[in-house]
Write a protein that holds these residues in place. Structure first.
Motif, PDB file in Angstrom:
ATOM      1  N   ILE A 191      10.143  -0.192  -7.902  1.00  0.00           N
ATOM      2  CA  ILE A 191       9.165   0.173  -6.871  1.00  0.00           C
ATOM      3  C   ILE A 191       9.751  -0.115  -5.489  1.00  0.00           C
ATOM      4  O   ILE A 191       9.677   0.711  -4.572  1.00  0.00           O
TER       5      ILE A 191
ATOM      6  N   GLY B 171       9.923   4.725  -7.872  1.00  0.00           N
ATOM      7  CA  GLY B 171       8.622   4.888  -8.500  1.00  0.00           C
ATOM      8  C   GLY B 171       8.522   6.182  -9.277  1.00  0.00           C
ATOM      9  O   GLY B 171       7.779   6.275 -10.260  1.00  0.00           O
TER      10      GLY B 171
ATOM     11  N   GLN C 224       2.699  -3.948  -8.364  1.00  0.00           N
ATOM     12  CA  GLN C 224       3.476  -3.655  -7.145  1.00  0.00           C
ATOM     13  C   GLN C 224       3.120  -2.284  -6.584  1.00  0.00           C
ATOM     14  O   GLN C 224       2.976  -2.114  -5.371  1.00  0.00           O
ATOM     15  N   LYS C 225       2.984  -1.309  -7.470  1.00  0.00           N
ATOM     16  CA  LYS C 225       2.659   0.042  -7.005  1.00  0.00           C
ATOM     17  C   LYS C 225       1.268   0.093  -6.383  1.00  0.00           C
ATOM     18  O   LYS C 225       1.050   0.760  -5.368  1.00  0.00           O
ATOM     19  N   THR C 226       0.332  -0.637  -6.989  1.00  0.00           N
ATOM     20  CA  THR C 226      -1.057  -0.620  -6.528  1.00  0.00           C
ATOM     21  C   THR C 226      -1.252  -1.431  -5.251  1.00  0.00           C
ATOM     22  O   THR C 226      -1.904  -0.975  -4.298  1.00  0.00           O
TER      23      THR C 226
ATOM     24  N   ARG D  86      11.237  -2.487   1.164  1.00  0.00           N
ATOM     25  CA  ARG D  86      11.554  -1.210   0.534  1.00  0.00           C
ATOM     26  C   ARG D  86      12.979  -0.809   0.896  1.00  0.00           C
ATOM     27  O   ARG D  86      13.469  -1.094   1.997  1.00  0.00           O
TER      28      ARG D  86
END
Length: 367
Positions: free
Chosen positions: A255, A260, A280-282, A288
């Protein structure tokens, strides 16, 4: 150091050889910039025989691959290839890899040369859970396979001369088993890590010399040239492709790395680190992997500090070079939240000077 079936051809061509992942490999022949542009404009050939190949077979193979890889293997059809990664159980990445589907019970994994032993041990450690037997259902064929990556806009037209099968209309990330250059059971795959188009060709070691000679004879009219590891790195970086050990590793999550798109959270797929990566995505991450272009003159290198206008450290360069196609310093690095938007001004600390750069969408190079 191990040699590949093509080592003598590199030496005869005057390549500068270096040790890489336990192999004696060519880093350059005529100069990285020239070799880079050969691939961008015509056709170049890389020896990638050092890569690892694992066979996964049997009725449990799909369930096993769904568990150990981040991408959704169930969407593959016969003859399709998928880019993926192995999550490491701690939020990081064991390696990135390609998954080839031959049929519902036969797959090939192609892994990075420097990680063959590490990846094999990881695959073996998760095999028993799915009833896979090492040496029967899970086979490490890395030492018996030779591979050439023939890359560039003219690559498929040149290679079409060596087979009766039609390869010029093959879709990206597909493969076929064909007779090629008089060699039977050749794995011909429209993959590669340059962004220039082309193919990767897998044969048995003993067929390597025959393949090399045929490829260069067929490509002569197209300006074919051998290309080393140096240009392989600059080509992948211009496309913003991750390099394991630089941009991704055991402490970077897919991520955070902008991967992703190869991390699929479907109800039917339970995989290592699924819950952690979904969180992590949410909820988002604090850093990054982003691309940047130099505004001031300078060449960014791995581990250089990235700072803001006030000199505060906000990240670190993971890969950097002077782009042969763009004639500009480019790089990638992990940046703190708030500095991710394209056009954001950042500074790369090079020899105690803070040189201006801007965050840039990937890829850097567009045909």
């Amino acid at each position: 150091m191990k040699n590949t079936p093509f080592t003598k051809f590199h030496q005869e061509a005057g390549a500068r050889m270096i040790p890489f992942a336990g192999y004696n490999m060519p880093v350059e022949y005529r100069g990285i910039n020239e070799e880079h542009m050969t691939v961008r404009e015509k056709v170049g050939v890389f020896d990638v025989s050092h890569m690892g190949e694992f066979w996964v077979t049997g009725p449990s193979s799909l369930g096993y691959l769904q568990y150990i890889t981040s991408n959704d293997v169930s969407v593959l059809v016969d003859g399709k290839v998928q880019y993926s990664c192995f999550p490491n159980g701690k939020g990081g990445i064991v390696d990135d890899l390609l998954v080839y589907r031959f049929n519902p019970e036969k797959y090939l994994l192609v892994v990075n040369a420097a990680n063959i032993d590490k990846d094999w041990n990881w695959c073996v450690s998760n095999a028993a859970r799915f009833g896979l037997t090492t040496g029967k259902d899970l086979i490490n064929a890395s030492d018996s396979v030779a591979q050439l990556a023939v890359q560039g806009p003219l690559a498929l037209a040149a290679m079409q001369k060596l087979t009766k099968a039609t390869v010029t209309d093959m879709e990206y990330y597909t493969f076929r088993e064909i007779e090629f250059a008089g060699i039977r059971d050749v794995l011909f795959s429209t993959t590669g890590y340059t962004g220039a188009g082309g193919c990767e060709i897998y044969v048995k070691n003993e067929d390597g010399p025959k393949l090399w000679k045929a490829v260069f004879e067929a490509g002569e009219e197209f300006g074919i040239k051998p290309v080393g590891l140096g240009a392989r790195d600059t080509l992948r970086l211009e496309m913003g492709y991750c390099l394991y050990g630089n941009d991704i590793n055991d402490s970077t999550s897919p991520i955070e790395a902008g991967l992703g798109w190869i991390t699929k959270f479907t109800d039917s797929k339970d995989f290592i680190d699924k819950n952690l990566l979904l969180k992590q995505k949410t909820e988002g991450v604090e850093r990054r992997l982003k691309g940047f272009k130099m505004i001031d003159r300078g060449i960014p290198r791995q581990h250089y500090e990235i700072v803001d206008a006030g000199g505060r450290i906000i990240g670190e360069v993971t890969s950097g070079t002077m782009s042969p196609a763009l004639k500009q310093g480019i790089g990638m690095g992990y940046l703190a939240k708030g500095y991710w938007k394209a056009g954001t001004e950042i500074f790369i600390r090079i020899r105690n000077k803070d040189l201006k750069a801007i965050v840039t969408d990937l890829p850097f190079y567009n045909k």
